[in-house]
Design a protein around this motif. Structure first.
Motif, mmCIF file in Angstrom:
data_model
loop_
_atom_site.group_PDB
_atom_site.id
_atom_site.type_symbol
_atom_site.label_atom_id
_atom_site.label_comp_id
_atom_site.label_asym_id
_atom_site.label_seq_id
_atom_site.Cartn_x
_atom_site.Cartn_y
_atom_site.Cartn_z
ATOM 1 N N ASP A 1 36.466 56.999 1.362
ATOM 2 C CA ASP A 1 36.528 55.743 0.630
ATOM 3 C C ASP A 1 35.192 55.028 0.482
ATOM 4 O OD1 ASP A 1 39.420 55.640 0.410
ATOM 5 O OD2 ASP A 1 39.432 55.222 2.553
ATOM 6 N N PHE A 2 34.264 55.261 1.398
ATOM 7 C CA PHE A 2 33.122 54.371 1.512
ATOM 8 C C PHE A 2 31.856 55.116 1.892
ATOM 9 C CE2 PHE A 2 30.454 51.484 4.035
ATOM 10 C CZ PHE A 2 30.335 50.408 3.164
ATOM 11 N N ALA A 3 30.735 54.657 1.329
ATOM 12 C CA ALA A 3 29.422 55.176 1.711
ATOM 13 C C ALA A 3 28.414 54.030 1.655
ATOM 14 C CB ALA A 3 28.983 56.294 0.777
ATOM 15 N N TYR A 4 27.510 54.027 2.617
ATOM 16 C CA TYR A 4 26.456 53.030 2.679
ATOM 17 C C TYR A 4 25.123 53.768 2.636
ATOM 18 C CZ TYR A 4 23.958 48.808 4.078
ATOM 19 O OH TYR A 4 23.127 47.727 4.097
ATOM 20 N N VAL B 1 33.345 57.831 -3.921
ATOM 21 C CA VAL B 1 33.614 56.746 -2.979
ATOM 22 C C VAL B 1 32.948 55.457 -3.468
ATOM 23 C CG1 VAL B 1 33.770 58.374 -1.045
ATOM 24 C CG2 VAL B 1 31.601 57.206 -1.498
ATOM 25 N N VAL B 2 33.313 54.343 -2.867
ATOM 26 C CA VAL B 2 32.651 53.070 -3.124
ATOM 27 C C VAL B 2 31.338 53.064 -2.342
ATOM 28 C CG1 VAL B 2 32.776 50.567 -2.764
ATOM 29 C CG2 VAL B 2 34.813 51.843 -3.486
ATOM 30 N N TRP B 3 30.272 52.675 -3.006
ATOM 31 C CA TRP B 3 28.943 52.665 -2.396
ATOM 32 C C TRP B 3 28.453 51.236 -2.189
ATOM 33 C CZ3 TRP B 3 25.738 56.776 -1.073
ATOM 34 C CH2 TRP B 3 26.186 58.046 -1.430
ATOM 35 N N MET B 4 27.706 51.049 -1.113
ATOM 36 C CA MET B 4 27.021 49.786 -0.864
ATOM 37 C C MET B 4 25.625 50.096 -0.328
ATOM 38 S SD MET B 4 29.886 47.180 0.630
ATOM 39 C CE MET B 4 28.777 45.796 0.457
ATOM 40 N N THR C 1 29.007 57.359 5.992
ATOM 41 C CA THR C 1 30.224 57.529 5.189
ATOM 42 C C THR C 1 31.392 58.065 5.999
ATOM 43 O OG1 THR C 1 31.097 58.536 3.176
ATOM 44 C CG2 THR C 1 29.551 59.866 4.462
ATOM 45 N N ASP C 2 32.591 57.799 5.476
ATOM 46 C CA ASP C 2 33.802 58.439 6.001
ATOM 47 C C ASP C 2 34.224 59.592 5.091
ATOM 48 O OD1 ASP C 2 34.892 57.193 3.774
ATOM 49 O OD2 ASP C 2 36.392 56.049 4.892
ATOM 50 N N TYR D 1 33.153 39.084 2.077
ATOM 51 C CA TYR D 1 32.514 40.016 2.992
ATOM 52 C C TYR D 1 31.931 39.271 4.176
ATOM 53 C CZ TYR D 1 33.195 43.247 -0.775
ATOM 54 O OH TYR D 1 33.774 44.018 -1.744
#
Length: 136
Positions: free
Chosen positions: A68-71, A103-106, A64-65, A130
């Motif tokens: 905004d984003f997490a994987y 955050v947005v997760w993927m 993650t940052d 993507y």
């Protein structure tokens, strides 16, 4: 009644040898991974360990940052502890952590779609947008 799972994001508590052993020998997604690769991944991510009676039995890693984003990556429960709800608990703890809650997760999975759908994960709405670059 199963023993309760204690979840911690304290990196110093992680049993790196056990994590490496599971990922390199039992996982389908990282079979044969080098210990140094596992160490580097842990050092550069938000990690969660699940513990029963002081022994680590579960793991989840979040790349993650923090903005905004997490994987979600490398989620597992040792086989002898599966079926007790520990996987759901560690995923819930990661998703609910205040540092990454909004955050947005993927994630990627071959076999746990039902588990992750229960947390609101769904197939990509526009997969054609993507792209992926495989590791060298």
């Amino acid at each position: 009644m199963h023993a309760p799972l204690r979840i911690s994001s304290e990196r110093g508590e992680l049993d790196v040898a056990m994590i490496h052993r599971y990922l390199s020998e039992q996982s389908y997604w990282k079979r044969g991974v080098a210990l140094e690769t596992v160490r580097k991944g842990i050092a550069n991510a938000l990690c969660f360990g699940g513990y029963v009676d002081g022994q680590q039995v579960a793991f989840a890693r979040v790349i993650t940052d923090y903005t905004d984003f997490a994987y979600l990556r490398d989620v597992f429960v040792l086989p002898q502890y599966q079926g007790r709800g520990y996987g759901k608990q560690i995923v819930a703890a990661a998703l609910d952590d205040a540092r990454v809650r909004d955050v947005v997760w993927m994630l990627g999975t071959d076999d746990a779609h039902g588990l992750y759908a229960s947390f609101g994960f769904a197939p990509l709405e526009a997969p054609h947008k993507y792209m992926r670059r495989p590791a060298a």
